[in-house]
Design a protein around this motif. Sequence first.
Motif, PDB file in Angstrom:
ATOM      1  N   LEU A   1       0.822  -1.216   0.000  1.00  0.00           N
ATOM      2  CA  LEU A   1       0.000   0.000   0.000  1.00  0.00           C
ATOM      3  C   LEU A   1       0.856   1.266   0.000  1.00  0.00           C
ATOM      4  O   LEU A   1       0.423   2.307  -0.473  1.00  0.00           O
ATOM      5  CB  LEU A   1      -0.957   0.004   1.196  1.00  0.00           C
ATOM      6  CG  LEU A   1      -2.038  -1.081   1.168  1.00  0.00           C
ATOM      7  CD1 LEU A   1      -2.784  -1.128   2.484  1.00  0.00           C
ATOM      8  CD2 LEU A   1      -3.008  -0.865   0.020  1.00  0.00           C
ATOM      9  N   HIS A   2       2.098   1.153   0.499  1.00  0.00           N
ATOM     10  CA  HIS A   2       3.000   2.312   0.519  1.00  0.00           C
ATOM     11  C   HIS A   2       3.330   2.802  -0.893  1.00  0.00           C
ATOM     12  O   HIS A   2       3.778   3.923  -1.068  1.00  0.00           O
ATOM     13  CB  HIS A   2       4.288   1.974   1.273  1.00  0.00           C
ATOM     14  CG  HIS A   2       5.071   0.877   0.624  1.00  0.00           C
ATOM     15  ND1 HIS A   2       4.765  -0.460   0.835  1.00  0.00           N
ATOM     16  CD2 HIS A   2       6.102   0.905  -0.255  1.00  0.00           C
ATOM     17  CE1 HIS A   2       5.603  -1.200   0.121  1.00  0.00           C
ATOM     18  NE2 HIS A   2       6.408  -0.400  -0.549  1.00  0.00           N
ATOM     19  N   GLU A   3       3.113   1.967  -1.905  1.00  0.00           N
ATOM     20  CA  GLU A   3       3.387   2.373  -3.281  1.00  0.00           C
ATOM     21  C   GLU A   3       2.309   3.311  -3.824  1.00  0.00           C
ATOM     22  O   GLU A   3       2.500   3.969  -4.843  1.00  0.00           O
ATOM     23  CB  GLU A   3       3.505   1.147  -4.188  1.00  0.00           C
ATOM     24  CG  GLU A   3       4.733   0.314  -3.890  1.00  0.00           C
ATOM     25  CD  GLU A   3       4.894  -0.860  -4.848  1.00  0.00           C
ATOM     26  OE1 GLU A   3       4.287  -0.827  -5.940  1.00  0.00           O
ATOM     27  OE2 GLU A   3       5.627  -1.788  -4.497  1.00  0.00           O
TER      28      GLU A   3
ATOM     29  N   PRO B   1       0.328   6.643  -3.926  1.00  0.00           N
ATOM     30  CA  PRO B   1       0.616   8.006  -3.463  1.00  0.00           C
ATOM     31  C   PRO B   1      -0.336   8.437  -2.355  1.00  0.00           C
ATOM     32  O   PRO B   1      -1.529   8.134  -2.404  1.00  0.00           O
ATOM     33  CB  PRO B   1       0.393   8.867  -4.710  1.00  0.00           C
ATOM     34  CG  PRO B   1       0.470   7.938  -5.861  1.00  0.00           C
ATOM     35  CD  PRO B   1       0.037   6.593  -5.354  1.00  0.00           C
ATOM     36  N   ARG B   2       0.197   9.132  -1.379  1.00  0.00           N
ATOM     37  CA  ARG B   2      -0.591   9.570  -0.229  1.00  0.00           C
ATOM     38  C   ARG B   2      -1.362  10.851  -0.549  1.00  0.00           C
ATOM     39  O   ARG B   2      -2.504  11.006  -0.141  1.00  0.00           O
ATOM     40  CB  ARG B   2       0.354   9.798   0.950  1.00  0.00           C
ATOM     41  CG  ARG B   2      -0.347  10.312   2.193  1.00  0.00           C
ATOM     42  CD  ARG B   2       0.594  10.363   3.362  1.00  0.00           C
ATOM     43  NE  ARG B   2       0.799   9.000   3.835  1.00  0.00           N
ATOM     44  CZ  ARG B   2       1.900   8.570   4.425  1.00  0.00           C
ATOM     45  NH1 ARG B   2       2.899   9.378   4.604  1.00  0.00           N
ATOM     46  NH2 ARG B   2       2.000   7.330   4.834  1.00  0.00           N
ATOM     47  N   ASP B   3      -0.733  11.779  -1.247  1.00  0.00           N
ATOM     48  CA  ASP B   3      -1.353  13.098  -1.443  1.00  0.00           C
ATOM     49  C   ASP B   3      -1.718  13.388  -2.892  1.00  0.00           C
ATOM     50  O   ASP B   3      -1.690  14.529  -3.332  1.00  0.00           O
ATOM     51  CB  ASP B   3      -0.414  14.189  -0.915  1.00  0.00           C
ATOM     52  CG  ASP B   3      -0.296  14.119   0.600  1.00  0.00           C
ATOM     53  OD1 ASP B   3      -1.329  13.890   1.255  1.00  0.00           O
ATOM     54  OD2 ASP B   3       0.821  14.260   1.122  1.00  0.00           O
ATOM     55  N   LYS B   4      -2.041  12.354  -3.635  1.00  0.00           N
ATOM     56  CA  LYS B   4      -2.483  12.533  -5.028  1.00  0.00           C
ATOM     57  C   LYS B   4      -3.930  12.068  -5.121  1.00  0.00           C
ATOM     58  O   LYS B   4      -4.362  11.193  -4.388  1.00  0.00           O
ATOM     59  CB  LYS B   4      -1.631  11.689  -5.980  1.00  0.00           C
ATOM     60  CG  LYS B   4      -0.189  12.100  -6.031  1.00  0.00           C
ATOM     61  CD  LYS B   4       0.047  13.049  -7.171  1.00  0.00           C
ATOM     62  CE  LYS B   4       1.524  13.287  -7.371  1.00  0.00           C
ATOM     63  NZ  LYS B   4       1.813  14.668  -7.647  1.00  0.00           N
TER      64      LYS B   4
ATOM     65  N   LYS C   1      -7.286  11.733  -1.894  1.00  0.00           N
ATOM     66  CA  LYS C   1      -6.080  11.167  -1.287  1.00  0.00           C
ATOM     67  C   LYS C   1      -6.176   9.646  -1.443  1.00  0.00           C
ATOM     68  O   LYS C   1      -6.904   8.981  -0.707  1.00  0.00           O
ATOM     69  CB  LYS C   1      -5.984  11.573   0.182  1.00  0.00           C
ATOM     70  CG  LYS C   1      -5.789  13.076   0.358  1.00  0.00           C
ATOM     71  CD  LYS C   1      -5.639  13.425   1.819  1.00  0.00           C
ATOM     72  CE  LYS C   1      -5.515  14.901   2.065  1.00  0.00           C
ATOM     73  NZ  LYS C   1      -4.309  15.507   1.570  1.00  0.00           N
TER      74      LYS C   1
ATOM     75  N   ARG D   1      -4.182   6.740  -1.133  1.00  0.00           N
ATOM     76  CA  ARG D   1      -3.828   5.666  -0.193  1.00  0.00           C
ATOM     77  C   ARG D   1      -4.845   5.562   0.938  1.00  0.00           C
ATOM     78  O   ARG D   1      -5.291   4.481   1.313  1.00  0.00           O
ATOM     79  CB  ARG D   1      -2.427   5.873   0.380  1.00  0.00           C
ATOM     80  CG  ARG D   1      -1.977   4.654   1.189  1.00  0.00           C
ATOM     81  CD  ARG D   1      -0.658   4.830   1.873  1.00  0.00           C
ATOM     82  NE  ARG D   1       0.356   5.414   1.016  1.00  0.00           N
ATOM     83  CZ  ARG D   1       1.532   5.832   1.460  1.00  0.00           C
ATOM     84  NH1 ARG D   1       1.850   5.726   2.734  1.00  0.00           N
ATOM     85  NH2 ARG D   1       2.414   6.365   0.643  1.00  0.00           N
ATOM     86  N   GLN D   2      -5.222   6.722   1.468  1.00  0.00           N
ATOM     87  CA  GLN D   2      -6.199   6.782   2.554  1.00  0.00           C
ATOM     88  C   GLN D   2      -7.524   6.132   2.121  1.00  0.00           C
ATOM     89  O   GLN D   2      -8.139   5.376   2.869  1.00  0.00           O
ATOM     90  CB  GLN D   2      -6.398   8.265   2.873  1.00  0.00           C
ATOM     91  CG  GLN D   2      -7.131   8.596   4.117  1.00  0.00           C
ATOM     92  CD  GLN D   2      -7.156  10.127   4.292  1.00  0.00           C
ATOM     93  OE1 GLN D   2      -6.158  10.818   4.069  1.00  0.00           O
ATOM     94  NE2 GLN D   2      -8.300  10.642   4.668  1.00  0.00           N
ATOM     95  N   ARG D   3      -7.962   6.407   0.897  1.00  0.00           N
ATOM     96  CA  ARG D   3      -9.240   5.873   0.428  1.00  0.00           C
ATOM     97  C   ARG D   3      -9.175   4.359   0.200  1.00  0.00           C
ATOM     98  O   ARG D   3     -10.104   3.641   0.529  1.00  0.00           O
ATOM     99  CB  ARG D   3      -9.673   6.586  -0.854  1.00  0.00           C
ATOM    100  CG  ARG D   3     -11.013   6.116  -1.406  1.00  0.00           C
ATOM    101  CD  ARG D   3     -12.197   6.299  -0.458  1.00  0.00           C
ATOM    102  NE  ARG D   3     -12.358   7.650   0.020  1.00  0.00           N
ATOM    103  CZ  ARG D   3     -13.011   8.613  -0.626  1.00  0.00           C
ATOM    104  NH1 ARG D   3     -13.572   8.362  -1.785  1.00  0.00           N
ATOM    105  NH2 ARG D   3     -13.096   9.807  -0.125  1.00  0.00           N
TER     106      ARG D   3
ATOM    107  N   LYS E   1      -7.304   2.236   1.827  1.00  0.00           N
ATOM    108  CA  LYS E   1      -7.353   1.650   3.169  1.00  0.00           C
ATOM    109  C   LYS E   1      -8.768   1.674   3.718  1.00  0.00           C
ATOM    110  O   LYS E   1      -9.223   0.713   4.332  1.00  0.00           O
ATOM    111  CB  LYS E   1      -6.404   2.382   4.117  1.00  0.00           C
ATOM    112  CG  LYS E   1      -4.948   2.046   3.899  1.00  0.00           C
ATOM    113  CD  LYS E   1      -4.085   2.767   4.911  1.00  0.00           C
ATOM    114  CE  LYS E   1      -2.641   2.335   4.796  1.00  0.00           C
ATOM    115  NZ  LYS E   1      -1.785   3.022   5.766  1.00  0.00           N
TER     116      LYS E   1
END
Length: 128
Positions: free
Chosen positions: A38-40, A42-45, A66, A68-70, A72
């Motif tokens: 999941l780290h792959e 992007p967090r802020d895109k 965002k 990654r957040q979504r 998860k």
Amino acid sequence: MSMINIQPPKADVTITQRKQEITGDEAVIKPLYGFIDLHEIPRDKGGIIQFFNHSGELLFVGKARKLRQRVKKHFEDSVSPLKNHREEVYRITISIVEDPMERDIYETYLINTEKAKYNVDKVFYQEQ
């Protein structure tokens, strides 16, 4: 009558469910439904998220400011349309699309042209 030609965005990131190999004193990443990459994402895109099963069938299309957040949230949230189908998810593709209007268009287009199995909103086609 002319048709609008929409080209869905290409996948910028694809992650696949996989078994974690534990070797030696390696830091263990806690998998989320078998996903450890999941780290792959992007967090802020912002962009489009597509969830597929083992057979390549499109299960669900979503969009996010965002990413990654979504992603998860779809695995943890009690209101996600995927909540009863999380075990089916094998591959996730992410397409970075920063413009909110473009995200809306692509999401609706993909739901309807690819007949995403668990999307219930924004469905315009009729099952035969």
